[in-house]
Design a protein around this motif. Sequence first.
Motif, mmCIF file in Angstrom:
data_model
loop_
_atom_site.group_PDB
_atom_site.id
_atom_site.type_symbol
_atom_site.label_atom_id
_atom_site.label_comp_id
_atom_site.label_asym_id
_atom_site.label_seq_id
_atom_site.Cartn_x
_atom_site.Cartn_y
_atom_site.Cartn_z
ATOM 1 N N THR A 31 0.805 -1.204 -0.058
ATOM 2 C CA THR A 31 0.029 0.266 -0.530
ATOM 3 C C THR A 31 1.066 1.233 0.165
ATOM 4 O OG1 THR A 31 -1.990 -1.061 1.385
ATOM 5 C CG2 THR A 31 -1.885 0.960 1.636
ATOM 6 N N ILE A 90 0.409 4.251 -2.904
ATOM 7 C CA ILE A 90 0.219 5.574 -2.842
ATOM 8 C C ILE A 90 1.289 6.354 -2.826
ATOM 9 C CG2 ILE A 90 -2.115 4.938 -1.628
ATOM 10 C CD1 ILE A 90 -0.907 5.594 1.761
ATOM 11 N N THR A 123 -8.027 1.642 1.913
ATOM 12 C CA THR A 123 -7.487 1.645 1.153
ATOM 13 C C THR A 123 -8.699 -0.083 0.882
ATOM 14 O OG1 THR A 123 -5.337 0.845 2.503
ATOM 15 C CG2 THR A 123 -5.477 -0.367 0.880
ATOM 16 N N HIS A 135 -8.823 -3.937 0.149
ATOM 17 C CA HIS A 135 -7.561 -4.427 0.411
ATOM 18 C C HIS A 135 -7.991 -5.708 -0.449
ATOM 19 C CE1 HIS A 135 -3.720 -6.655 0.649
ATOM 20 N NE2 HIS A 135 -3.700 -4.950 0.449
ATOM 21 N N THR A 145 -4.416 -0.241 9.298
ATOM 22 C CA THR A 145 -3.374 0.276 7.914
ATOM 23 C C THR A 145 -2.311 1.071 8.804
ATOM 24 O OG1 THR A 145 -2.858 0.523 6.200
ATOM 25 C CG2 THR A 145 -4.743 1.652 6.607
ATOM 26 N N ALA A 176 -0.676 2.802 6.715
ATOM 27 C CA ALA A 176 -0.347 3.615 6.088
ATOM 28 C C ALA A 176 -0.114 4.972 5.543
ATOM 29 C CB ALA A 176 -1.109 2.965 4.169
ATOM 30 N N SER A 236 -5.699 7.217 8.181
ATOM 31 C CA SER A 236 -5.346 5.556 7.294
ATOM 32 C C SER A 236 -6.628 4.419 8.093
ATOM 33 C CB SER A 236 -4.265 4.994 6.665
ATOM 34 O OG SER A 236 -3.631 4.617 8.095
ATOM 35 N N ALA A 248 -8.974 0.026 7.150
ATOM 36 C CA ALA A 248 -8.599 -0.525 5.864
ATOM 37 C C ALA A 248 -9.771 -1.223 5.599
ATOM 38 C CB ALA A 248 -7.042 -1.307 6.019
ATOM 39 N N SER A 287 -6.171 -4.489 -5.253
ATOM 40 C CA SER A 287 -6.769 -3.482 -3.646
ATOM 41 C C SER A 287 -6.596 -2.369 -4.734
ATOM 42 C CB SER A 287 -5.564 -3.465 -3.211
ATOM 43 O OG SER A 287 -5.255 -4.973 -2.519
ATOM 44 N N ALA A 292 -6.855 2.042 -3.354
ATOM 45 C CA ALA A 292 -6.418 2.937 -2.412
ATOM 46 C C ALA A 292 -7.391 4.712 -2.376
ATOM 47 C CB ALA A 292 -5.305 3.563 -2.130
ATOM 48 N N ASN A 310 -1.531 -5.829 -5.336
ATOM 49 C CA ASN A 310 -0.325 -6.017 -3.704
ATOM 50 C C ASN A 310 0.447 -7.048 -4.007
ATOM 51 O OD1 ASN A 310 -3.561 -7.178 -3.514
ATOM 52 N ND2 ASN A 310 -2.667 -8.089 -2.433
#
Length: 482
Positions: free
Chosen positions: A293, A297, A317, A319, A350, A352, A369, A371, A380, A382, A458
């Motif tokens: 991820t 991004i 996300t 995912h 997540t 991220a 963030s 998910a 996935s 985002a 992913n």
Amino acid sequence: MIHNQTFETEIKSYQHKQSAAVKLIQIVNSLWFGSSIELIFFRKQLFDRPVNTVLHLHQQSHELADPAVSIFETLRVAQAMHHLQLSPSRIDIGTLALEVRNQNIEDDQLLYFIKKELMSAQDHKNFEPRDVVLYGFGRIGRLLARELISKSGAGKQLRLRAIVTRDTVDEKTLYKRATLLRNDSIHGDFKGEVDYDLEHQALIINGTTVKIISTENPEDIDYTEYGIHNALIIDNTGAFRDERELSRHLTANGASQVLLTAPAKGIPNIVYGVNNDMIDLEYTSIFSAASCTTNAISPILEIIDKKFSINQGHIETIHSYTNDQNLVDNMHSKSRRGRAAGLNMVITETGAGSAVAKVLPALAGKLTSNAIRVPVSNGSLAILNLQLNTATSVEEVNTILKESALKGHLIEQIHYSNNDELVSSDIIGTTAAAVVDAPATIVSADGKSINIYVWYDNEYGYTHQVMRLARHIAGVRRYVYY
């Protein structure tokens, strides 16, 4: 009668294209196996692709060029390139063909023009190939094995020498390992030969012997006993996540560098293309390739922040499920992940948002963030909801992202799509870290709130980011033309 003539003309036209594709494939194979020169087409692989796939890639190029680059334009450039003596390279022949078109290069000037464009690739330095050991052989490990073997070319780059697992190395285990490498429910069969050698405790992949080493502790291995020296260890187990634990790899005789395929604490988290220049290869031996991820991004966030200045934002996300979740409802250490992965959308955490700050420090504290794991096996999405300091428009955002996919330092990381029928299964097999879904971009009336939708494979896209970083830290140099 007129209809029949038109039909025959169309058939002959397509046969002409097929013939050109065959010739192009011959040149692609010759350059790859003979000189470790990899020809790609707008970042899409040409090696080991059938004729119809090559023609389809040319048809798809209308997203980046108007009109689409034809097979005849590409073949013309490839035939001229074939006369040059080039060092190991990765050359985007689609970009080169488009440049030839834009500058209206005539036949008598073509070879001179290409020779000038690829001047740096004619620096014939001899690079020492590097031994690679895969520590772990799960989803990412097997995809890395496929790529390392298929991209070995003339043996001048990264060489897969061994795979380390905790299994007992017996015939049953070797057979299962070979089968899992050969067959993949998501990415399809490996287009090569896979066998096992019980006597030598190895897998034989495309004629290359890859030792299978069993151990509980990385420090117990002496790689030199297997003829392996100065090895890059790619740890894809996720069992070791900080400098102290990962340093155990370096106590093994024959190991010199470690690359973790997961986020880590206390070591550089690198997204290749974004912050790989921060690596001090002379004094640093342990690296992290961050998460799939973060790799997806970070390139987009870097572009948007540089152009418009991000005030704050949220990353959501969507995912695909992973091996960490349960197949059926059962106990799990984390909230909600105990519920059946194939039947539920599962809200989970997540890192991220905070992980991006390790790659792009200017965004520290600006992003949140979360998910949602969903019942798809791979592919996935985002959603970047960003508040900007500078107003913009849908057209400006998409134009900037398209330009970044065509030129600049992030073209390997970003693929731009204007396909308004794009869905998650279309992303599978994408080598880019991020696929921008341009028709989905949203900008508020005041121009300061935007939503960008970024798809990513992913598994496969992340694997290619790991490969790019591995080449970089292993010192395997090759000329790149995009």
